[in-house]
Design an enzyme around this catalytic site. Structure first.
Site, mmCIF file in Angstrom:
data_model
loop_
_atom_site.group_PDB
_atom_site.id
_atom_site.type_symbol
_atom_site.label_atom_id
_atom_site.label_comp_id
_atom_site.label_asym_id
_atom_site.label_seq_id
_atom_site.Cartn_x
_atom_site.Cartn_y
_atom_site.Cartn_z
ATOM 1 N N SER A 34 -8.508 24.250 10.389
ATOM 2 C CA SER A 34 -9.368 23.615 9.400
ATOM 3 C C SER A 34 -8.494 22.809 8.456
ATOM 4 O O SER A 34 -7.283 22.775 8.586
ATOM 5 C CB SER A 34 -10.122 24.673 8.604
ATOM 6 O OG SER A 34 -9.218 25.356 7.756
ATOM 7 N N LYS A 35 -9.131 22.183 7.493
ATOM 8 C CA LYS A 35 -8.377 21.356 6.548
ATOM 9 C C LYS A 35 -7.322 22.166 5.806
ATOM 10 O O LYS A 35 -6.325 21.640 5.349
ATOM 11 C CB LYS A 35 -9.340 20.720 5.554
ATOM 12 C CG LYS A 35 -10.227 19.711 6.248
ATOM 13 C CD LYS A 35 -10.455 18.479 5.420
ATOM 14 C CE LYS A 35 -10.967 17.378 6.339
ATOM 15 N NZ LYS A 35 -11.892 16.480 5.765
ATOM 16 N N ARG A 36 -7.570 23.444 5.673
ATOM 17 C CA ARG A 36 -6.619 24.306 4.966
ATOM 18 C C ARG A 36 -5.271 24.359 5.682
ATOM 19 O O ARG A 36 -4.242 24.565 5.069
ATOM 20 C CB ARG A 36 -7.181 25.729 4.872
ATOM 21 C CG ARG A 36 -8.113 25.880 3.701
ATOM 22 C CD ARG A 36 -8.019 27.238 3.087
ATOM 23 N NE ARG A 36 -7.359 27.353 1.802
ATOM 24 C CZ ARG A 36 -7.287 26.471 0.838
ATOM 25 N NH1 ARG A 36 -7.776 25.274 0.997
ATOM 26 N NH2 ARG A 36 -6.700 26.731 -0.298
#
Length: 462
Positions: A239-241
RNA sequence: GCUCCCUUCGUCUAGUGGCCUAGGACAUCGCCCUCUCACGGCGGCGACAGGGGUUCGAGUCCCCUAGGGAGCGCCA
């Protein structure tokens, strides 16, 4: 036969790590075999495709040096090709018009799910002899074989067998006439004479359908290689994390393209115990058979380690340009300071990214040093002012401004006052940089320059 | 639910039936080096998902179970 591979991103989001790795594998495979690497933008989803995404993809590929030999081709500019093939398929009765309403399809789906069956189209319109009287525009469906099996000899996954009974008649043209993904891919790979389709393994399930269409078209079926996805550092979906950000973010954060490429090539592929691969070595040694079929987790620490490795071993003059870019991003004026290549040499072993290097090199370029309260309190004591004053005088008189001569002066002062080297080096370091951390003291002083060094010492002792 | 894929240290991986009391790398811990921070050197901790087979012998081959993931769209 010339090897031809392609990278076919859809510009509905940015080019992220997973996409880059697939692109890298395709690129490596083509380069290794002296083949061609084709770039194709799959922008048929008009709703979600954006111009910015296309620009970012192109910029990302360029930054990484993954150059293509043909393209970029845009699917939106190839609609006439798709229409022609659809017409041909319909004319040959290999595809047919389907008039089923979305409501009917939804009901069918619900019923199948209730019966714990895999939801599939039931072939309602497949054998229609007369079109129904309806105003709704029909879609076009491909007549998938109803029996037999499709054997995919995947270069990474091995042989995977699908039964045609599991497949249904997929839509190849929407009611507005536009072609769908599984169809455009097939037509493009065929017309562009792609020999090796290297892509994410989320497409493995689509492969038998595509092979069936290829066969209906009388086309040669390419070889397939399905690469497993990249997981986040926690083992969950990326994910963007974790890094599902534009690859250009890595450039902004001070990563070197060779580090990112080296990291990604080792994520899912290996050549014995080798960890470091130059671009040339990757090309020579890469092989699809050695690609791991299991998903791999993204490990930012290892990327950092590789980045520092390339900072330590890279050509300072070239790295200086990357450092200049970072300084610009951080608003650091580099004009009046020491040559950037020398700063790179001094800082290489204490920076994991070029951004970090720029941040930790401010004192080389600015007139106004930011002094850290803690460092000042600890090291700039009253007892040290006299030795520092002497040191400033000695430095001022140096006729040869070199690290060795500076070091000699520092040692001489230490001897004179019977101080351990650290007792004079640390105060000097704080005076020069405002912090207790910097490259070796003589290098730090040398790079800051004679006038500035003397001025900084005198400033802190008055 | 159905189909398909996957499963070696925390992470990336080596391993293609005996060379494995499972090797390397990152991370982590300790020691050394040392003017700081680093770098570097040395050492430690740490894994074959579980169960059945096959075989003289299995991390390696087969089956099952469990756990992850993907697909099943008029998205790509």
């Amino acid at each position: 036969m010339t090897i031809r591979t392609r990278f076919a991103p859809s510009p509905t989001g940015y080019l992220h790590i997973g996409g880059v790795r697939t692109a890298l594998f395709s690129w490596l495979y083509a380069r290794k075999h002296g083949g061609q690497f084709i770039l194709r933008i799959e922008d048929t989803d008009l709703e979600r495709s954006t111009e910015e995404a296309v620009t970012a993809i192109l910029a990302g590929m360029k930054w990484l040096g993954l150059n293509h030999d043909e393209g970029p081709f845009y699917q939106t500019q190839r609609f006439d090709h798709y229409h022609a093939v659809i017409a041909q398929l319909v004319a040959e009765s290999k595809a047919y018009y389907c008039y089923c309403s979305k409501e009917r399809l939804e009901n069918l789906r619900q019923e199948q799910l209730a019966r714990k069956e895999k939801p599939r189209y039931d072939g309602h319109c497949r054998h229609l002899s007369v079109p129904p009287t309806t105003t709704a525009a029909p879609v076009v469906r491909f007549k998938n074989p109803e029996v037999g099996e499709v054997v995919v000899k995947d270069l990474i996954k091995g042989t995977v067998i699908f039964n045609n009974r599991e497949l249904d008649d997929l839509i190849i043209a929407r009611s507005d006439g536009s072609p769908t993904y599984n169809f455009t891919v097939v037509v493009d790979d065929w017309e562009m004479q792609i020999t090796h389709v290297i892509r994410g393994d989320d497409h493995l399930n689509n492969t038998p359908r595509q092979i069936n269409i290829l066969r209906a078209l009388g086309a040669t079926v390419p070889q397939y290689a399905h690469v497993a996805m990249i997981l986040g550092s926690d083992g969950q979906k990326l994910s963007k994390r974790h890094g599902a950000v534009s690859v250009l973010n890595y450039q902004e954060e001070g990563y070197l393209p060779e580090a990112l490429l080296n990291y990604l090539v080792r994520l899912g592929w290996s050549h014995h115990d080798q960890e470091i691969f130059s671009r040339q070595e990757m090309i020579e040694l890469f092989e699809l058979e050695a690609v791991n079929s299991a998903p791999a987790a993204f490990n930012p620490e290892k990327l950092l380690w590789l980045n520092q490795h390339y900072i330590k071993t890279g050509e300072p003059a070239r790295l200086a340009e990357h450092l200049r870019f970072q300084c610009e991003l951080l608003g650091i004026e580099t004009q009046a300071g020491p040559p950037l290549a020398e700063v790179v040499t001094a800082q290489a072993e204490r920076a994991k990214t070029l951004r970090e290097m720029a941040q930790n090199s401010r004192y080389f370029f600015t007139e106004k040093v930011q002094y850290e309260e803690k460092a000042v309190q600890k090291h700039l004591t009253t007892e040290i002012k006299k030795p520092l004053s002497d040191l400033a005088n000695r430095l001022e008189q140096l006729t040869e401004w070199q690290p060795t001569s500076i070091q000699a002066v520092v040692h001489a002062i230490a001897d004179q006052y019977q101080l351990k080297l650290g007792k004079i080096a640390q105060p000097l370091r704080v005076a020069m940089t405002g912090t207790a951390v910097s490259p070796p003291i003589e290098v730090t002083v040398y790079l800051i320059g004679q006038q500035r060094s003397v001025a900084r010492i005198r400033q802190v002792i008055t």
